[in-house]
Design an enzyme around this catalytic site. Structure first.
Site, PDB file in Angstrom:
ATOM      1  N   ASP A 132     -52.883   9.503 -14.879  1.00  0.00           N
ATOM      2  CA  ASP A 132     -52.244   8.824 -16.013  1.00  0.00           C
ATOM      3  C   ASP A 132     -53.348   8.425 -16.981  1.00  0.00           C
ATOM      4  OD1 ASP A 132     -49.239   7.169 -16.256  1.00  0.00           O
ATOM      5  OD2 ASP A 132     -50.844   6.669 -17.665  1.00  0.00           O
ATOM      6  N   HIS A 190     -31.541  21.284 -18.480  1.00  0.00           N
ATOM      7  CA  HIS A 190     -31.822  19.904 -18.905  1.00  0.00           C
ATOM      8  C   HIS A 190     -30.764  18.930 -18.355  1.00  0.00           C
ATOM      9  CE1 HIS A 190     -34.069  17.531 -22.240  1.00  0.00           C
ATOM     10  NE2 HIS A 190     -33.741  16.731 -21.238  1.00  0.00           N
ATOM     11  N   ILE A 191     -30.629  18.957 -17.037  1.00  0.00           N
ATOM     12  CA  ILE A 191     -29.597  18.122 -16.391  1.00  0.00           C
ATOM     13  C   ILE A 191     -30.192  16.880 -15.715  1.00  0.00           C
ATOM     14  CG2 ILE A 191     -27.921  19.985 -16.015  1.00  0.00           C
ATOM     15  CD1 ILE A 191     -28.973  20.072 -13.054  1.00  0.00           C
ATOM     16  N   GLY A 192     -31.469  16.612 -16.007  1.00  0.00           N
ATOM     17  CA  GLY A 192     -32.120  15.466 -15.356  1.00  0.00           C
ATOM     18  C   GLY A 192     -31.289  14.189 -15.398  1.00  0.00           C
ATOM     19  N   ASP A 227     -36.607  21.884 -15.715  1.00  0.00           N
ATOM     20  CA  ASP A 227     -35.350  21.354 -16.260  1.00  0.00           C
ATOM     21  C   ASP A 227     -35.413  21.306 -17.783  1.00  0.00           C
ATOM     22  OD1 ASP A 227     -32.746  20.097 -15.989  1.00  0.00           O
ATOM     23  OD2 ASP A 227     -33.709  18.201 -16.545  1.00  0.00           O
ATOM     24  N   GLU A 256     -34.695  25.023 -26.278  1.00  0.00           N
ATOM     25  CA  GLU A 256     -33.504  24.870 -25.422  1.00  0.00           C
ATOM     26  C   GLU A 256     -32.258  25.296 -26.177  1.00  0.00           C
ATOM     27  OE1 GLU A 256     -33.475  20.943 -23.680  1.00  0.00           O
ATOM     28  OE2 GLU A 256     -35.430  21.242 -22.784  1.00  0.00           O
ATOM     29  N   ARG A 272     -42.011   5.108 -15.198  1.00  0.00           N
ATOM     30  CA  ARG A 272     -40.775   4.837 -14.451  1.00  0.00           C
ATOM     31  C   ARG A 272     -40.430   5.957 -13.469  1.00  0.00           C
ATOM     32  NH1 ARG A 272     -39.097   2.582 -19.620  1.00  0.00           N
ATOM     33  NH2 ARG A 272     -39.224   4.724 -20.303  1.00  0.00           N
ATOM     34  N   ILE A 273     -40.337   7.190 -13.994  1.00  0.00           N
ATOM     35  CA  ILE A 273     -39.885   8.299 -13.146  1.00  0.00           C
ATOM     36  C   ILE A 273     -40.986   8.698 -12.165  1.00  0.00           C
ATOM     37  CG2 ILE A 273     -39.040  10.688 -13.126  1.00  0.00           C
ATOM     38  CD1 ILE A 273     -37.802  10.100 -15.920  1.00  0.00           C
TER      39      ILE A 273
END
Ligand code: NAD
Length: 304
Positions: A169, A278-280, A255, A260, A149-150
């Site tokens: 992939d 980690h603000i994705g 990110d 963390e 997706r991303i």
């Protein structure tokens, strides 16, 4: 039916539940002990990543029928324990996609134009115009590792800026899809050797653990940038620090981290890395979509 919302969830999701006749208790800062003491009276839990839905909680939840995770990762829910009790678990993995795509594009521009350094030095009273000669994205090669997706979303925007796309992939992407993105699927080694930017979009877990270590970083161009918004341990962080310090690669934007918040002091002190906490998926739009999609799936699960 009663639903306990254990983490801060966009109000639209809570409104949906109430409109469908559910009794909702909103306790976004509930402690593990409070949850254990009260979970028995609920039919469903709605969480984000803060609340740990452990085996103990699931066993205490005598009436639990479904658990909703507003977002992507399910690592905070004991899936085996839920399965053993026939409790359905739903989430909304696609809800954060657009937000992550836009963060990656931002990282690419920030890295190639030294935006963070330029901002920092201006605020120190300096005007270093000639020291920040950057590069255009146009005509450069973007290597996308993980074409889901991303990865596809990033490739689509990058293509529109005039970048060339290389894809790695584990799954063979069909020719029609590759031609839609004007992309070429190659080996990981070829992606690393030939890209000006490498962006990681693989899932976490044992298959991708330390996928990028020193042996892979050595393949990258000294002028290349590495971006990780996937999972922290896809990169061996100590090796990346070495590669950044020794200018093996030009820079990185991260990110996500092996731990963390990150404890690696050396990483935090480097000036050729951009770090975000980690603000994705941290946009209002993504959080609203995560809440509404998860709630609609939770309602469906409770109906069955
Ligand atoms: P996705 O499942 O749509 O795509 C993952 C792709 O990776 C698939 O095409 C799959 O075939 C491929 N893949 C799997 N194992 C691989 C391997 N070993 N090598 C190469 N390719 C492999 O996932 P997505 O929604 O695009 O998410 C990608 C990553 O982004 C995930 O790690 C997810 O947890 C992370 N994520 C981070 C944030 C954030 O806040 N930073 C938000 C959302 C998602």
């Amino acid at each position: 039916m009663k639903v306990l919302v254990c983490d801060p969830i966009d109000e639209e999701g809570i409104k949906m539940l109430k409109e469908k006749g559910f009794e909702v208790d909103y306790k976004p800062s509930i402690t593990a002990q409070e949850l254990k003491n009260t979970v028995a009276s609920y039919d469903a839990l709605l969480v984000r990543s803060r609340t740990k839905v452990t085996k103990e909680i699931i066993e205490a939840g005598k009436n639990l029928k479904a658990i909703g995770r507003a977002g992507v990762g399910l690592d905070n829910i004991d899936l085996d324990a839920a399965k053993a009790k026939g409790i359905k678990v739903v989430n909304a993995p696609e809800s954060l996609t657009q937000s992550v795509i836009e963060l990656v594009i931002g990282f690419m521009v920030a890295l190639s134009r030294y935006m963070c350094k330029a901002d920092k030095t201006m605020k120190e009273g300096k005007w270093l115009k000639t020291e920040f000669i950057g590069h255009e994205l146009y005509g450069k090669t973007l290597g996308v590792v993980g074409f889901g997706r991303i990865g596809r979303g990033v490739a689509k925007v990058a293509r529109s800026i005039g970048m060339k796309i290389l894809v790695y992939d584990v799954v063979q992407v069909d020719e029609k899809t590759l031609s839609e993105y004007d992309a070429k699927q190659v080996s990981l080694e070829e992606v690393l050797k030939n890209s000006d930017f490498v962006t990681l979009h693989v899932p976490g877990g044992p298959q991708t653990y330390h996928l990028i270590d020193i042996s892979k970083l050595k393949l990258m161009k000294p002028s290349a940038f590495l971006i990780n918004t996937s999972r922290g341990n896809v990169i061996k962080e100590d090796d990346l620090v070495y590669a950044l310090k020794s200018k093996m690669i030009a820079g990185a934007a991260l990110d996500v981290f092996e731990v963390e918040p990150p404890g690696n002091k050396e990483l935090l002190s480097l000036d050729n890395v951009i770090l975000t906490p980690h603000i994705g998926g941290e946009t209002f739009e993504a959080q609203r979509l995560a809440a509404t999609l998860t709630v609609s799936r939770l309602i469906e699960a409770l109906k069955q």
